[in-house]
Design a protein around this motif. Structure first.
Motif, PDB file in Angstrom:
ATOM      1  N   ARG A  71       4.993   5.132   2.626  1.00 17.05           N
ATOM      2  CA  ARG A  71       5.234   6.269   3.103  1.00 17.05           C
ATOM      3  C   ARG A  71       6.220   6.154   4.567  1.00 17.05           C
ATOM      4  NH1 ARG A  71      -0.236   7.955   2.125  1.00 17.05           N
ATOM      5  NH2 ARG A  71      -0.020   9.197   0.448  1.00 17.05           N
ATOM      6  N   THR A  72       5.703   4.963   5.277  1.00 19.20           N
ATOM      7  CA  THR A  72       6.275   4.575   6.661  1.00 19.20           C
ATOM      8  C   THR A  72       7.598   4.222   6.398  1.00 19.20           C
ATOM      9  OG1 THR A  72       4.137   4.013   7.548  1.00 19.20           O
ATOM     10  CG2 THR A  72       6.092   3.135   8.605  1.00 19.20           C
ATOM     11  N   GLU A  98       0.506   3.739   1.993  1.00 21.20           N
ATOM     12  CA  GLU A  98       0.950   4.185   3.227  1.00 21.20           C
ATOM     13  C   GLU A  98       1.902   3.260   3.779  1.00 21.20           C
ATOM     14  OE1 GLU A  98       0.976   5.914   6.621  1.00 21.20           O
ATOM     15  OE2 GLU A  98      -0.476   6.592   4.937  1.00 21.20           O
ATOM     16  N   GLU A  99       2.135   2.101   3.620  1.00 21.61           N
ATOM     17  CA  GLU A  99       3.189   1.092   3.728  1.00 21.61           C
ATOM     18  C   GLU A  99       4.487   1.843   3.236  1.00 21.61           C
ATOM     19  OE1 GLU A  99       1.323  -3.133   4.190  1.00 21.61           O
ATOM     20  OE2 GLU A  99       2.644  -2.581   2.572  1.00 21.61           O
ATOM     21  N   GLU A 130       7.745  10.133  -2.694  1.00 19.05           N
ATOM     22  CA  GLU A 130       7.895  10.434  -1.195  1.00 19.05           C
ATOM     23  C   GLU A 130       9.407  10.312  -0.769  1.00 19.05           C
ATOM     24  OE1 GLU A 130       5.806  10.736   0.948  1.00 19.05           O
ATOM     25  OE2 GLU A 130       4.235  10.520  -0.326  1.00 19.05           O
ATOM     26  N   THR A 187       0.854  -1.119   0.054  1.00 21.82           N
ATOM     27  CA  THR A 187       0.073   0.073  -0.017  1.00 21.82           C
ATOM     28  C   THR A 187       0.904   1.440   0.090  1.00 21.82           C
ATOM     29  OG1 THR A 187      -0.005   0.270   2.327  1.00 21.82           O
ATOM     30  CG2 THR A 187      -1.774  -1.066   1.430  1.00 21.82           C
TER      31      THR A 187
END
Length: 450
Positions: free
Chosen positions: A189-190, A186-187, A228, A184
């Motif tokens: 970005r982390t 979100e993964e 990112e 994902t």
């Protein structure tokens, strides 16, 4: 003083003082390398009878003998009849994961990293970007060797690279837990946040399915990784294979192609896009050769230049017919020789078009030998149609520029780090003369090659 007397005094200084200098690996206050043919990597013509003065690990003066003064007390090295070039810079290597012919995360640690960096150094590879297979231990060693360490290759790192969930190469034997598998945005970005906190020198993505056998990371994920990373001031290199993926990655802002396009020839559209974006290309020709060369024991297994850096047991395994049989049993084996010919053709097209070509080998995994393969890579680049000076430029100044380290690395110029190789032959005449290594200095300290 008569000319004959001056010549005799110079000879005595040149012969005796190296023996009276600082201990191996430690830099004396000043070194003067005298009489070498100097190829400095800048694009200027080689200097036939040159002098390099090194103080404090950096080049204090460089030029023709008549233009450079000898500092008092310098340790003088007679380099007449030899060639001095910048240290080689590998923009795509790996450290720490392999012992013998086995790759495993369990091998990774400070001791093995230092062993690999020492191996690179003994072969004149003075700088390496370790691209995507690194863990915490690398961050204690990143950069040049400390004064308390023996001289070894300077290392930069991409930390752990990205692939998709259950993607290539995470699913391959020996690769468990090495890459970051993301599914994902979100993964993504982390994970990029973590890399930014680690202040990695590059971000790595694998974008490949190995001829359709494995899962390839989805475009929206690698687009997010690039975006990112750029937000955080990080640059991105990608393992790629297909022309179509190369186009999409460059369009997404990719900074460097970590391999050649290997499925077909690059076209005018990709070349134009790469030149516009400033994306650099790393051929890694030896990586492709390694996929088929061991089907029969290659001649280099008996080359002393190879054998000096490889355990006898490893050479015995590579000569075993059973090893060759395993290589030939790969269902894609027949395709692999073409995976070398295609990148060679693409290298020539990219170079002739003015694309920035850097130097890399993907050495570090099993049977891709750190040190020796860098010299073989230069030979394969020349076989592809580059001039020896072109291949050397890729391996020095171009790689430094691609990695963003040209201020200190890549050429022999006043003020830069004294990363240098003294050769017993002229590589501009025969690129294989890079193998005639007599001495290596990294940051002005001589590498113990014994």
């Amino acid at each position: 003083m008569k000319a004959k007397t001056r010549a005799l005094l110079f000879l005595l200084v040149a012969v005796v003082l190296p023996l009276a200098g600082a201990p191996q690996g430690q830099a004396p206050p000043v070194i003067a390398i005298v009489g070498a043919r100097i190829w400095d990597g800048t694009g200027r013509a080689a200097v036939a009878d040159g002098v390099v003065v090194v103080r404090g690990g950096r080049i204090e003066a460089i030029g023709p003998r008549a233009a450079v003064a000898f500092p008092k007390g310098a340790v003088t090295i007679d380099a007449r009849g030899k060639t001095l070039i910048p240290g080689l810079i590998n923009a795509h290597g790996h450290v720490g994961m392999t012992r013998g012919l086995k790759q495993d995360k369990a091998n990774y640690g400070r001791e093995n990293i230092l062993a690999h960096l020492g191996q690179y150094a003994r072969y004149g590879v003075t700088t390496v970007m370790s691209l995507g297979t690194d863990f915490e231990a690398i961050f204690e060693l990143r950069g040049p060797a400390s004064a308390s360490e023996q001289p070894r290759a300077t290392v930069f790192t991409a930390g752990r690279g990205f692939t998709g969930k259950n993607g290539y190469p995470a699913v391959l034997p020996g690769n468990a837990g090495i890459s970051r598998e993301v599914d994902t945005v979100e993964e993504v970005r982390t994970a990029v946040d973590e890399l930014a906190r680690q202040k990695v020198d590059m971000v790595k993505i694998w974008v490949d399915d190995h001829w359709g056998h494995y899962t390839k990371i989805r475009p929206e994920l690698y687009q997010a990784i690039i975006a990112e990373a750029h937000k955080r001031g990080l640059r991105v290199m990608a393992h790629l294979f297909y022309l179509d993926d190369a186009r999409k990655l460059v369009a997404a802002g990719l900074d460097g192609m970590a391999h050649s396009v290997r499925d077909r020839e690059v076209d005018a559209g990709l070349i134009a896009a790469v030149k516009k974006s400033g994306t650099f290309a790393v051929p890694t020709l030896t990586r492709e050769e390694s996929t088929f060369i061991y089907a029969e024991p290659p001649a280099f297994l008996d080359d002393p230049f190879f054998a000096r850096g490889v355990a006898a047991d490893v050479i015995r395994q590579l000569k075993d017919p059973a090893y060759g049989a395993r290589v030939k049993s790969d269902p894609d084996f027949a395709k692999y020789p073409g995976q070398l010919k295609m990148p060679q053709a693409n290298l020539k097209k990219l170079w002739d078009a003015g694309v920035r070509v850097a130097f890399g080998t993907d050495t570090g995994p099993p049977a891709r030998f750190q040190g020796y393969f860098e010299h073989r890579e230069l030979e394969l680049m020349v076989q592809a149609g580059l001039r020896p000076e072109d291949a050397l430029r890729a391996a020095t100044a171009n790689s430094a520029a691609a990695l963003g380290i040209a201020r200190d690395f890549g050429t022999l110029e006043k003020g830069k780090r004294a990363d240098m190789i003294l050769l017993g032959g002229d590589p501009l005449q025969d690129i294989r003369n890079t193998r005639k290594i007599e001495r290596v200095w990294i940051g002005g300290r001589e590498v113990n090659r014994s």
